[in-house]
Design a protein around this motif. Sequence first.
Motif, PDB file in Angstrom:
ATOM      1  N   GLU A 141       0.839  -1.188   0.000  1.00  0.00           N
ATOM      2  CA  GLU A 141       0.000   0.000   0.000  1.00  0.00           C
ATOM      3  C   GLU A 141       0.879   1.244   0.000  1.00  0.00           C
ATOM      4  OE1 GLU A 141      -4.076  -0.983   2.329  1.00  0.00           O
ATOM      5  OE2 GLU A 141      -2.283  -0.765   3.586  1.00  0.00           O
ATOM      6  N   ARG A 142       0.260   2.346  -0.434  1.00  0.00           N
ATOM      7  CA  ARG A 142       0.963   3.616  -0.455  1.00  0.00           C
ATOM      8  C   ARG A 142       0.074   4.685   0.149  1.00  0.00           C
ATOM      9  NH1 ARG A 142       2.510   7.315  -5.739  1.00  0.00           N
ATOM     10  NH2 ARG A 142       3.567   8.975  -4.583  1.00  0.00           N
ATOM     11  N   ALA A 143       0.639   5.503   1.046  1.00  0.00           N
ATOM     12  CA  ALA A 143      -0.103   6.621   1.624  1.00  0.00           C
ATOM     13  C   ALA A 143      -0.225   7.734   0.595  1.00  0.00           C
ATOM     14  CB  ALA A 143       0.601   7.133   2.876  1.00  0.00           C
ATOM     15  N   VAL A 144      -1.448   8.197   0.339  1.00  0.00           N
ATOM     16  CA  VAL A 144      -1.674   9.195  -0.707  1.00  0.00           C
ATOM     17  C   VAL A 144      -2.403  10.435  -0.202  1.00  0.00           C
ATOM     18  CG1 VAL A 144      -1.682   7.442  -2.510  1.00  0.00           C
ATOM     19  CG2 VAL A 144      -3.852   8.127  -1.442  1.00  0.00           C
ATOM     20  N   ALA A 145      -2.879  10.417   1.037  1.00  0.00           N
ATOM     21  CA  ALA A 145      -3.630  11.558   1.556  1.00  0.00           C
ATOM     22  C   ALA A 145      -3.509  11.589   3.069  1.00  0.00           C
ATOM     23  CB  ALA A 145      -5.097  11.480   1.140  1.00  0.00           C
ATOM     24  N   THR A 146      -3.717  12.755   3.636  1.00  0.00           N
ATOM     25  CA  THR A 146      -3.635  12.924   5.082  1.00  0.00           C
ATOM     26  C   THR A 146      -4.678  13.927   5.536  1.00  0.00           C
ATOM     27  OG1 THR A 146      -2.146  13.416   6.930  1.00  0.00           O
ATOM     28  CG2 THR A 146      -1.933  14.796   4.965  1.00  0.00           C
ATOM     29  N   ALA A 147      -4.970  13.914   6.826  1.00  0.00           N
ATOM     30  CA  ALA A 147      -5.902  14.877   7.418  1.00  0.00           C
ATOM     31  C   ALA A 147      -5.677  14.912   8.913  1.00  0.00           C
ATOM     32  CB  ALA A 147      -7.350  14.502   7.107  1.00  0.00           C
ATOM     33  N   GLY A 148      -6.082  16.013   9.535  1.00  0.00           N
ATOM     34  CA  GLY A 148      -5.941  16.166  10.974  1.00  0.00           C
ATOM     35  C   GLY A 148      -7.284  16.347  11.647  1.00  0.00           C
ATOM     36  N   ALA A 149      -7.293  16.095  12.935  1.00  0.00           N
ATOM     37  CA  ALA A 149      -8.479  16.312  13.756  1.00  0.00           C
ATOM     38  C   ALA A 149      -8.016  16.668  15.158  1.00  0.00           C
ATOM     39  CB  ALA A 149      -9.359  15.072  13.790  1.00  0.00           C
ATOM     40  N   GLN A 150      -8.834  17.441  15.840  1.00  0.00           N
ATOM     41  CA  GLN A 150      -8.554  17.775  17.232  1.00  0.00           C
ATOM     42  C   GLN A 150      -9.853  17.638  18.017  1.00  0.00           C
ATOM     43  OE1 GLN A 150      -7.515  21.883  18.454  1.00  0.00           O
ATOM     44  NE2 GLN A 150      -5.661  20.988  19.348  1.00  0.00           N
ATOM     45  N   VAL A 151      -9.829  16.774  19.006  1.00  0.00           N
ATOM     46  CA  VAL A 151     -11.004  16.553  19.848  1.00  0.00           C
ATOM     47  C   VAL A 151     -10.879  17.447  21.075  1.00  0.00           C
ATOM     48  CG1 VAL A 151     -12.386  14.870  21.114  1.00  0.00           C
ATOM     49  CG2 VAL A 151     -11.180  14.182  19.025  1.00  0.00           C
ATOM     50  N   VAL A 152     -11.851  18.351  21.226  1.00  0.00           N
ATOM     51  CA  VAL A 152     -11.841  19.324  22.312  1.00  0.00           C
ATOM     52  C   VAL A 152     -13.217  19.279  22.968  1.00  0.00           C
ATOM     53  CG1 VAL A 152     -11.356  21.703  22.962  1.00  0.00           C
ATOM     54  CG2 VAL A 152     -10.348  20.767  20.889  1.00  0.00           C
ATOM     55  N   GLY A 153     -13.289  18.733  24.166  1.00  0.00           N
ATOM     56  CA  GLY A 153     -14.590  18.558  24.778  1.00  0.00           C
ATOM     57  C   GLY A 153     -15.436  17.615  23.937  1.00  0.00           C
ATOM     58  N   GLU A 154     -16.618  18.076  23.530  1.00  0.00           N
ATOM     59  CA  GLU A 154     -17.515  17.267  22.698  1.00  0.00           C
ATOM     60  C   GLU A 154     -17.443  17.657  21.222  1.00  0.00           C
ATOM     61  OE1 GLU A 154     -21.471  16.237  24.045  1.00  0.00           O
ATOM     62  OE2 GLU A 154     -21.015  17.040  26.029  1.00  0.00           O
ATOM     63  N   THR A 155     -16.430  18.403  20.853  1.00  0.00           N
ATOM     64  CA  THR A 155     -16.284  18.849  19.470  1.00  0.00           C
ATOM     65  C   THR A 155     -15.031  18.247  18.851  1.00  0.00           C
ATOM     66  OG1 THR A 155     -17.390  20.950  19.929  1.00  0.00           O
ATOM     67  CG2 THR A 155     -15.989  20.870  17.975  1.00  0.00           C
ATOM     68  N   VAL A 156     -15.164  17.784  17.598  1.00  0.00           N
ATOM     69  CA  VAL A 156     -13.983  17.403  16.834  1.00  0.00           C
ATOM     70  C   VAL A 156     -13.810  18.431  15.724  1.00  0.00           C
ATOM     71  CG1 VAL A 156     -15.312  15.767  15.381  1.00  0.00           C
ATOM     72  CG2 VAL A 156     -12.811  15.652  15.454  1.00  0.00           C
ATOM     73  N   ARG A 157     -12.631  19.028  15.669  1.00  0.00           N
ATOM     74  CA  ARG A 157     -12.297  20.002  14.630  1.00  0.00           C
ATOM     75  C   ARG A 157     -11.593  19.264  13.499  1.00  0.00           C
ATOM     76  NH1 ARG A 157      -9.369  23.848  19.157  1.00  0.00           N
ATOM     77  NH2 ARG A 157     -11.270  24.640  20.176  1.00  0.00           N
ATOM     78  N   LEU A 158     -12.154  19.346  12.320  1.00  0.00           N
ATOM     79  CA  LEU A 158     -11.594  18.662  11.155  1.00  0.00           C
ATOM     80  C   LEU A 158     -10.787  19.662  10.334  1.00  0.00           C
ATOM     81  CD1 LEU A 158     -14.782  16.673  10.029  1.00  0.00           C
ATOM     82  CD2 LEU A 158     -13.035  16.000  11.698  1.00  0.00           C
ATOM     83  N   TRP A 159      -9.520  19.352  10.055  1.00  0.00           N
ATOM     84  CA  TRP A 159      -8.654  20.312   9.362  1.00  0.00           C
ATOM     85  C   TRP A 159      -7.619  19.562   8.525  1.00  0.00           C
ATOM     86  CZ3 TRP A 159      -3.609  19.494  10.806  1.00  0.00           C
ATOM     87  CH2 TRP A 159      -3.406  18.866  12.047  1.00  0.00           C
ATOM     88  N   GLY A 160      -7.016  20.297   7.603  1.00  0.00           N
ATOM     89  CA  GLY A 160      -5.824  19.844   6.909  1.00  0.00           C
ATOM     90  C   GLY A 160      -5.969  18.616   6.042  1.00  0.00           C
ATOM     91  N   ALA A 161      -7.137  18.387   5.437  1.00  0.00           N
ATOM     92  CA  ALA A 161      -7.297  17.220   4.564  1.00  0.00           C
ATOM     93  C   ALA A 161      -6.780  17.546   3.167  1.00  0.00           C
ATOM     94  CB  ALA A 161      -8.758  16.795   4.486  1.00  0.00           C
ATOM     95  N   GLY A 162      -5.936  16.658   2.638  1.00  0.00           N
ATOM     96  CA  GLY A 162      -5.404  16.867   1.299  1.00  0.00           C
ATOM     97  C   GLY A 162      -4.842  15.580   0.735  1.00  0.00           C
ATOM     98  N   ALA A 163      -5.009  15.409  -0.565  1.00  0.00           N
ATOM     99  CA  ALA A 163      -4.489  14.226  -1.266  1.00  0.00           C
ATOM    100  C   ALA A 163      -3.464  14.661  -2.300  1.00  0.00           C
ATOM    101  CB  ALA A 163      -5.632  13.472  -1.950  1.00  0.00           C
ATOM    102  N   LEU A 164      -2.492  13.797  -2.541  1.00  0.00           N
ATOM    103  CA  LEU A 164      -1.521  14.057  -3.601  1.00  0.00           C
ATOM    104  C   LEU A 164      -2.253  14.210  -4.933  1.00  0.00           C
ATOM    105  CD1 LEU A 164       1.234  11.482  -2.592  1.00  0.00           C
ATOM    106  CD2 LEU A 164       1.218  13.955  -2.173  1.00  0.00           C
ATOM    107  N   ALA A 165      -1.772  15.144  -5.758  1.00  0.00           N
ATOM    108  CA  ALA A 165      -2.488  15.507  -6.983  1.00  0.00           C
ATOM    109  C   ALA A 165      -2.777  14.302  -7.867  1.00  0.00           C
ATOM    110  CB  ALA A 165      -1.696  16.567  -7.751  1.00  0.00           C
ATOM    111  N   GLU A 166      -1.806  13.398  -7.977  1.00  0.00           N
ATOM    112  CA  GLU A 166      -1.969  12.258  -8.881  1.00  0.00           C
ATOM    113  C   GLU A 166      -2.945  11.211  -8.356  1.00  0.00           C
ATOM    114  OE1 GLU A 166       1.972  11.622  -6.603  1.00  0.00           O
ATOM    115  OE2 GLU A 166       0.731  13.282  -7.347  1.00  0.00           O
ATOM    116  N   HIS A 167      -3.419  11.388  -7.111  1.00  0.00           N
ATOM    117  CA  HIS A 167      -4.346  10.411  -6.527  1.00  0.00           C
ATOM    118  C   HIS A 167      -5.684  11.038  -6.142  1.00  0.00           C
ATOM    119  CE1 HIS A 167      -1.490   7.068  -6.348  1.00  0.00           C
ATOM    120  NE2 HIS A 167      -0.575   7.980  -6.037  1.00  0.00           N
TER     121      HIS A 167
END
Length: 308
Positions: A200-226
């Motif tokens: 397998e090959r890693a082609v995309a990444t994303a971040g999350a931050q759980v704060v209390g009862e909230t999850v903040r979704l950020w920084g999602a991106g995939a390599l252009a060719e994928h």
Amino acid sequence: MGTTQRWTDEAVMLESERWVHVPATSILTENGERLLVHPPSRRGTSRVWRSWPTRGRAVGLILETIEEVRESGGGRLVWHTGDGASPPFMDDLLSRHGFEKTEDLEVLAFELGDDPRPRLPRLDGRDLRVDLVRDAAGLREAHAIESRVFPHSPELTDPEIRDYLRDVEAPWSRKPEPDYADARTLRFLAFVSDPVNRGERAVATAGAQVVGETVRLWGAGALAEHRGRGAYRALVVERCRLAHALCATLALTKANTATSVPLLRNAGFRPVASERRHALQIPDEDRPTTSPTDHRQRNTFNHYKLRQ
């Protein structure tokens, strides 16, 4: 909770205003007019997360902030505006002082519920596998992908790696953390099959931050060719699923109106507010090498202590 809406728009907006990222060893300045975060490395990107000057003080605040970033060795300044972030007149004043608007964002919310099984966005991840990053090697791989997708990404520092591993290795619990300063940051990788190397090959990444009862979704991106293979969709769903296991009942994101917003709205996210980001490059000439002024605090900001 069932299908009843628990999170009002006002409650979501309060969570949005609390969303301020203070990297490890960063330098924060906060007063009644502005919240500014400097990066730990020189020539990095400083960021004004909130600003609330009067109209008469706004120009002075902009000029003072530019000079403060210059004196600290910063190479770029990003200024957030919009609902809950600034008065309406800041956008025009920033443009007049050399800032370029780089992003139009929508603040979007999705209720995961508090039942044992979460409600999840209506998204299909196809044949991709998504995993939580659990070690330093995976974190470096996620950062390498992020740096290719987002050219202005800051360098990954050893303190950030240590902080991340501490978060990911902490005991998992369905009990929400009572203090907004106790945030848990998580990074994810999406993988596709690699027939050439029989793996397998890693082609995309994303971040999350759980704060209390909230999850903040950020920084999602995939390599252009994928792109176009469902990596973004899979990362949204997995982040929500895992965050619900940590007691999150609300997923919150600030999505680019030109790319992510249509997909997320179709998946069930509701719009709550709009924000914009403006960037200014700080010239190299006559850059002093002085350290930041004494009134700044090094990474001691409590995320919930924002403008009331």
